[in-house]
Design an enzyme around this catalytic site. Sequence first.
Site, short mmCIF file in Angstrom:
data_model
loop_
_atom_site.label_atom_id
_atom_site.label_comp_id
_atom_site.label_asym_id
_atom_site.label_seq_id
_atom_site.Cartn_x
_atom_site.Cartn_y
_atom_site.Cartn_z
N GLU B 279 0.82 -1.21 0.00
CA GLU B 279 0.00 0.00 0.00
C GLU B 279 0.86 1.27 0.00
O GLU B 279 0.52 2.24 -0.67
CB GLU B 279 -0.95 -0.02 1.21
CG GLU B 279 -2.07 1.00 1.09
CD GLU B 279 -3.27 0.66 1.97
OE1 GLU B 279 -3.33 -0.45 2.53
OE2 GLU B 279 -4.15 1.53 2.09
N GLU B 282 2.06 1.63 -3.40
CA GLU B 282 1.00 2.17 -4.27
C GLU B 282 0.83 3.67 -4.06
O GLU B 282 0.67 4.43 -5.02
CB GLU B 282 -0.32 1.43 -3.97
CG GLU B 282 -1.45 1.80 -4.93
CD GLU B 282 -2.78 1.17 -4.55
OE1 GLU B 282 -2.83 0.32 -3.62
OE2 GLU B 282 -3.80 1.53 -5.18
N CYS B 299 -8.78 -1.75 3.58
CA CYS B 299 -8.66 -2.98 4.38
C CYS B 299 -9.88 -3.22 5.24
O CYS B 299 -10.01 -4.28 5.86
CB CYS B 299 -7.40 -2.99 5.22
SG CYS B 299 -6.98 -1.41 5.90
N SER B 319 -7.50 1.98 -2.53
CA SER B 319 -6.27 1.23 -2.77
C SER B 319 -6.63 -0.13 -3.35
O SER B 319 -7.63 -0.73 -2.97
CB SER B 319 -5.52 1.06 -1.45
OG SER B 319 -4.62 -0.02 -1.57
N LYS B 358 -15.88 -9.20 7.89
CA LYS B 358 -14.81 -10.06 7.36
C LYS B 358 -15.38 -11.38 6.86
O LYS B 358 -14.79 -12.04 6.00
CB LYS B 358 -13.76 -10.31 8.43
CG LYS B 358 -12.90 -9.10 8.74
CD LYS B 358 -11.77 -8.94 7.74
CE LYS B 358 -11.13 -7.57 7.83
NZ LYS B 358 -10.30 -7.27 6.66
N GLU B 361 -16.45 -10.49 3.48
CA GLU B 361 -15.27 -10.30 2.63
C GLU B 361 -14.69 -11.65 2.19
O GLU B 361 -14.35 -11.84 1.02
CB GLU B 361 -14.20 -9.51 3.39
CG GLU B 361 -12.94 -9.23 2.57
CD GLU B 361 -11.86 -8.53 3.38
OE1 GLU B 361 -11.63 -8.90 4.54
OE2 GLU B 361 -11.24 -7.59 2.83
N GLU B 366 -14.04 -11.75 -5.51
CA GLU B 366 -12.70 -11.21 -5.79
C GLU B 366 -11.63 -11.91 -4.96
O GLU B 366 -10.44 -11.80 -5.26
CB GLU B 366 -12.64 -9.71 -5.46
CG GLU B 366 -13.54 -8.82 -6.30
CD GLU B 366 -14.92 -8.64 -5.69
OE1 GLU B 366 -15.29 -9.46 -4.82
OE2 GLU B 366 -15.62 -7.70 -6.08
N CYS B 503 -10.85 -1.30 14.45
CA CYS B 503 -11.15 -2.71 14.71
C CYS B 503 -11.31 -3.05 16.20
O CYS B 503 -12.04 -3.97 16.54
CB CYS B 503 -10.08 -3.60 14.11
SG CYS B 503 -9.89 -3.32 12.35
#
Lengths: 154, 574
Positions: B279, B282, B299, B319, B358, B361, B366, B503
């Site tokens: 990251e 990037e 994230c 990102s 999560k 996710e 993907e 989190c």
Amino acid sequence: MGDIKQIFNKYPEAGRDNLIPLLQDIQSAEGYLSQESIVKVGSYLNIPSSKIFGVATFYNQFRFQPNGKYHIQVCRGTACHVLGSATVLQELEKQLKVKAGDTTRDGLFSIEVVACIGACGLAPVIAINGEFYAKVTATSLAEIIDTYKVKEEE
Amino acid sequence: MDFTINVNNKEFKATQGETILEVLNRNGIKVPTLCHLKNSMPTGACRMCVVEDENTGKLITSCSFPANSSMKIKTHSQRVVESRKTIIELLLSNHPDDCLYCVRNKNCELQDLSEEHHVRERRIRGVKNSEKLDLSSASIVRDPEKCVLCGRCVTVCEDVMGVACIDIINRGNKSIVGTAFNQGLNTSSCINCGQCIMVCPTGALTEKNHFAEIQDALNNPAKRVVIQYAPSISVSMAEELGMEEGIDINGILNAALRKVGFDNIFDSSFSADLTIMEESGELVQRITEGGVLPMITSCCPGWVKYAEEFYPDLIPNLSSCKSPQQMLGAVIKSYFAEKENLKPEEIYSVAIMPCTAKKFEAQREEMTQAGISDVDAVLTTRELTKFLKLYGIDMFNIQPELTDSPMGFRSTAGKLFGASGGVMEAAIRTAHFSITGKELVNFQIPQIRGLERRKETKIKIGDLELGVAVVNGMANAKELLDEIKNGRNDIHFVEVMACPGGCIGGGGQHIGTSEDQLKARMKTLYKIDENETLKVSHKNPEIIELYDNYLGKPLGHKSHELLHTKYKKREVMI
Ligand code: SF4
Ligand code: SF4
Ligand code: SF4
Ligand code: FES
Ligand code: FES
């Protein structure tokens, strides 16, 4: 859906206060509140669709499915109530297997509960597409529904 | 303190605008509440908190009425106590009485209320609620039968998360909490954050559970069962276990997981370091090569879904890095699999996360390679506690152990991911090194630490002045996101975490997490960062090894294949 734009035009600087009148207008134009129109109202007024649905389901006047080909209004006014309209409604829901506010799968019948429709002398009353049926009982109800079904099969 | 109010024949000081409840709580008097939610407008819906004003003879809701000097309050008069008890009995009258089978058994406000009010017989018999379970979401299970219509989930979803995908629908005794058109949660704009679970007093909301699959895998000798845990887990589990809040249980957690039978124990803080490598690379690339700015972190899967639905214009700003959970998942089934001579399908990969999103996710399209999910199952902090109980692990009687190599070693930068501002801080440390070739003098960036909802600062990296912003609590992000959408251009990098505090305040954490507990968790993370020496991701020896042996370089070909992805606009009912 062209209509909905025109309805919005009636409320140029609309805010939350306009929600109910807007929904009423849409319902009278389209007969019910579709998912699509609720989402559109939401983005027009900047209100999440869940909130609009919450408000709309709070009032008995809104429907969320198109009316059936035969729209059955069950009077729940006082006179009809006294003479057993609750049983009529129950019976009707049982026979058509849908609840008030809903439309049968085949799109033929829909049920709406309404306040006094001004025919108290005939209580309990139902009206199908505007045609009144007097002193309805469970048996007569079944016969009435049957005539419409038969009509459809012809 | 400008006046006094008479409570139970004593005078209490009160400030203008304070509610009666606030005065009572400050003076050590407990009054039961149900719909009340701190920091939100009172709704006065449940009337559980009533007290009697002897001057007017009225029962008033203490959570919504401002205190005033003319009141003479009785908090536990016979009338008050009976009225509260009746409310509880009414709630119980249509409740499914499922306690023994309920996820919230022994951790349920309805149970507590009924026990505190000494409800011992069934005086009111109602028709039991009968509603379908909503299992449509990958993260959240809704059981409307157990709902007491307190409305707390509705409030949180709108006020804290800015999502508002649920509301009280219908009226009177037909009322339920539901989405627009009362469809499954998966068709709504729900971002799976789980904050509604955190405030639900009963078992009406819970996370989707995968114990059975995980147990199957553990019992299957042909499967290598690998587990990773998120940076925040080791500092936020203590309350669940009945230990002192905020303590770091890292070592005993490793030991416990090994006792359960997990074959390899890895640390998502390691892959947080990996995320930082990619990251920050990037970010530097976007800045030097004129890419889309500001770059926004990706994230947090709650935020990513929110962006896909509410801010599709900002997707190019996200990102392309996968989250640490998914990066580690991908590396486990490639690098680690090759190293151990295993086929990807022979590995069952579990992740312990502070987060319900999560779970969503992990099952995103993907997040697969050749049809195989990078991560197979996700457990929340709460579920992990239950899982450890199931395996009879005594957490008070266990010797600390280390994680496994080659993906168990972390820098403190990776560990900081657990709190709001941590990703930003970690990324800046590595970006500074890659731009200037030198380490920062001061690693800590106090301006972006802490529980504040929105934090901004400027950071000098060589000649570059980097504008950075950090937001947590989805609803708080709106303002900033709108500014960016409208062309604000003095920010280069934004960190967004959907949950309040990041989190450590995730929707999978201990139910009833208080602000003090959040602070304690945060403090522990900062202390770890202060005390340990490896403070930057790019010096993590296992990270260096991973690049040398397998990935090549950050943003290289292999990285792109395994660690990066793309998002697109998502059509849902907003
Ligand atoms: S929600 Fe509470 S009272 Fe209801 S079944 Fe679960 S534990 Fe029992
Ligand atoms: S998970 Fe989050 S977004 Fe979904 S309903 Fe609950 S609070 Fe709202
Ligand atoms: S689902 Fe839980 S939080 Fe939401 S209204 Fe029902 S009981 Fe309250
Ligand atoms: S009450 Fe039914 S018609 Fe008047
Ligand atoms: S807690 Fe005060 S009315 Fe519900």
